[in-house]
Design a protein around this motif. Structure first.
Motif, PDB file in Angstrom:
ATOM      1  N   GLY A   9      -1.338  16.074   2.743  1.00 11.46           N
ATOM      2  CA  GLY A   9      -2.995  16.515   2.774  1.00 11.46           C
ATOM      3  C   GLY A   9      -3.798  15.480   1.938  1.00 11.46           C
ATOM      4  O   GLY A   9      -4.767  14.926   1.937  1.00 11.46           O
ATOM      5  N   GLY A  10      -2.871  14.299   0.670  1.00 12.26           N
ATOM      6  CA  GLY A  10      -3.847  13.053   0.882  1.00 12.26           C
ATOM      7  C   GLY A  10      -3.935  11.832   1.781  1.00 12.26           C
ATOM      8  O   GLY A  10      -3.288  12.172   2.929  1.00 12.26           O
ATOM      9  N   SER A  11      -4.231  11.288   0.659  1.00 10.36           N
ATOM     10  CA  SER A  11      -4.086   9.839   2.426  1.00 10.36           C
ATOM     11  C   SER A  11      -3.919   8.094   1.886  1.00 10.36           C
ATOM     12  O   SER A  11      -3.223   8.503   0.365  1.00 10.36           O
ATOM     13  CB  SER A  11      -6.112   9.449   2.207  1.00 10.36           C
ATOM     14  OG  SER A  11      -6.032  11.104   3.336  1.00 10.36           O
ATOM     15  N   LEU A  12      -3.904   7.447   2.597  1.00 14.23           N
ATOM     16  CA  LEU A  12      -2.934   6.114   2.178  1.00 14.23           C
ATOM     17  C   LEU A  12      -3.775   5.105   2.972  1.00 14.23           C
ATOM     18  O   LEU A  12      -3.599   5.417   3.987  1.00 14.23           O
ATOM     19  CB  LEU A  12      -1.454   6.474   1.980  1.00 14.23           C
ATOM     20  CG  LEU A  12      -0.314   6.599   0.792  1.00 14.23           C
ATOM     21  CD1 LEU A  12       0.878   6.331   0.679  1.00 14.23           C
ATOM     22  CD2 LEU A  12      -1.086   6.060  -0.250  1.00 14.23           C
ATOM     23  N   ARG A  13      -3.663   3.785   2.754  1.00 15.09           N
ATOM     24  CA  ARG A  13      -3.673   3.010   3.473  1.00 15.09           C
ATOM     25  C   ARG A  13      -2.562   1.952   3.115  1.00 15.09           C
ATOM     26  O   ARG A  13      -2.948   1.298   2.042  1.00 15.09           O
ATOM     27  CB  ARG A  13      -5.457   2.438   3.384  1.00 15.09           C
ATOM     28  CG  ARG A  13      -5.733   1.272   4.578  1.00 15.09           C
ATOM     29  CD  ARG A  13      -7.162   1.412   4.608  1.00 15.09           C
ATOM     30  NE  ARG A  13      -7.642  -0.295   3.279  1.00 15.09           N
ATOM     31  CZ  ARG A  13      -8.230  -1.032   3.691  1.00 15.09           C
ATOM     32  NH1 ARG A  13      -9.506  -0.993   4.734  1.00 15.09           N
ATOM     33  NH2 ARG A  13      -8.567  -1.954   2.480  1.00 15.09           N
ATOM     34  N   LEU A  14      -1.945   1.986   4.129  1.00 12.95           N
ATOM     35  CA  LEU A  14      -1.200  -0.260   4.401  1.00 12.95           C
ATOM     36  C   LEU A  14      -1.368  -0.560   5.081  1.00 12.95           C
ATOM     37  O   LEU A  14      -2.723  -0.512   5.763  1.00 12.95           O
ATOM     38  CB  LEU A  14      -0.141   0.486   5.170  1.00 12.95           C
ATOM     39  CG  LEU A  14       0.475   1.884   5.011  1.00 12.95           C
ATOM     40  CD1 LEU A  14       1.793   2.032   5.752  1.00 12.95           C
ATOM     41  CD2 LEU A  14       0.897   2.464   3.425  1.00 12.95           C
ATOM     42  N   GLY A  69       0.763  -1.012   0.089  1.00 12.94           N
ATOM     43  CA  GLY A  69      -0.013   0.045  -0.297  1.00 12.94           C
ATOM     44  C   GLY A  69       1.188   1.657   0.196  1.00 12.94           C
ATOM     45  O   GLY A  69      -0.105   2.062  -0.404  1.00 12.94           O
ATOM     46  N   GLY A  70       1.564   1.303  -0.152  1.00  6.20           N
ATOM     47  CA  GLY A  70       2.960   2.356   0.494  1.00  6.20           C
ATOM     48  C   GLY A  70       2.959   2.666  -1.196  1.00  6.20           C
ATOM     49  O   GLY A  70       2.149   1.927  -2.627  1.00  6.20           O
TER      50      GLY A  70
END
Length: 124
Positions: free
Chosen positions: A15-20, A8-9
């Motif tokens: 300001g954005g989002s990520l889900r690992l 998920g990296g």
């Protein structure tokens, strides 16, 4: 033993989002706590979020409190890290880890199993 694989990296704007995600396999019954750590270039590895595998409140580093959220899906043997409002200083390699200890692990020395990490880069 326990095997952990992160995914998920990637590259994201500030300001954005990520889900690992962290998929666990092997003797997952050994896991008592799971957590996410990160290590930026030239810096020590730091604990950012920890949660009991059986339930209970999560623990967060002050640097990510209110922005990052750890969760787990026991049925899928997977731990997640939702990262919101990302900042350039969040850039690091993120590692998933698990502990056999009954007590809450406070740092990397308390973890017994590690994934290989997934890089996160936040551009300004």
């Amino acid at each position: 033993q326990v095997q952990l694989v992160e995914s998920g990296g990637g590259l994201v704007q500030a300001g954005g989002s990520l889900r690992l995600s962290c998929a666990a396999s092997g003797r997952t019954s050994l896991m008592r706590y799971v957590g996410w750590f990160r290590q930026a270039p030239g810096k020590e590895r730091e604990s950012i979020a920890t949660i009991s595998w059986s339930g209970g409140r999560p623990y967060y580093a002050d640097s990510v409190k209110g922005r990052f959220f750890i969760s787990r899906d026991n049925a899928k043997n997977t731990v997640y890290l939702q990262m919101n409002s990302l900042k350039p200083e969040d850039t690091a390699v993120y590692y998933c880890a698990a502990s056999r200890s009954l007590g809450v692990p406070r740092d990397s020395s308390g973890m017994d199993y590690w994934g290989k990490g997934t890089p996160v880069t936040v551009s300004s």
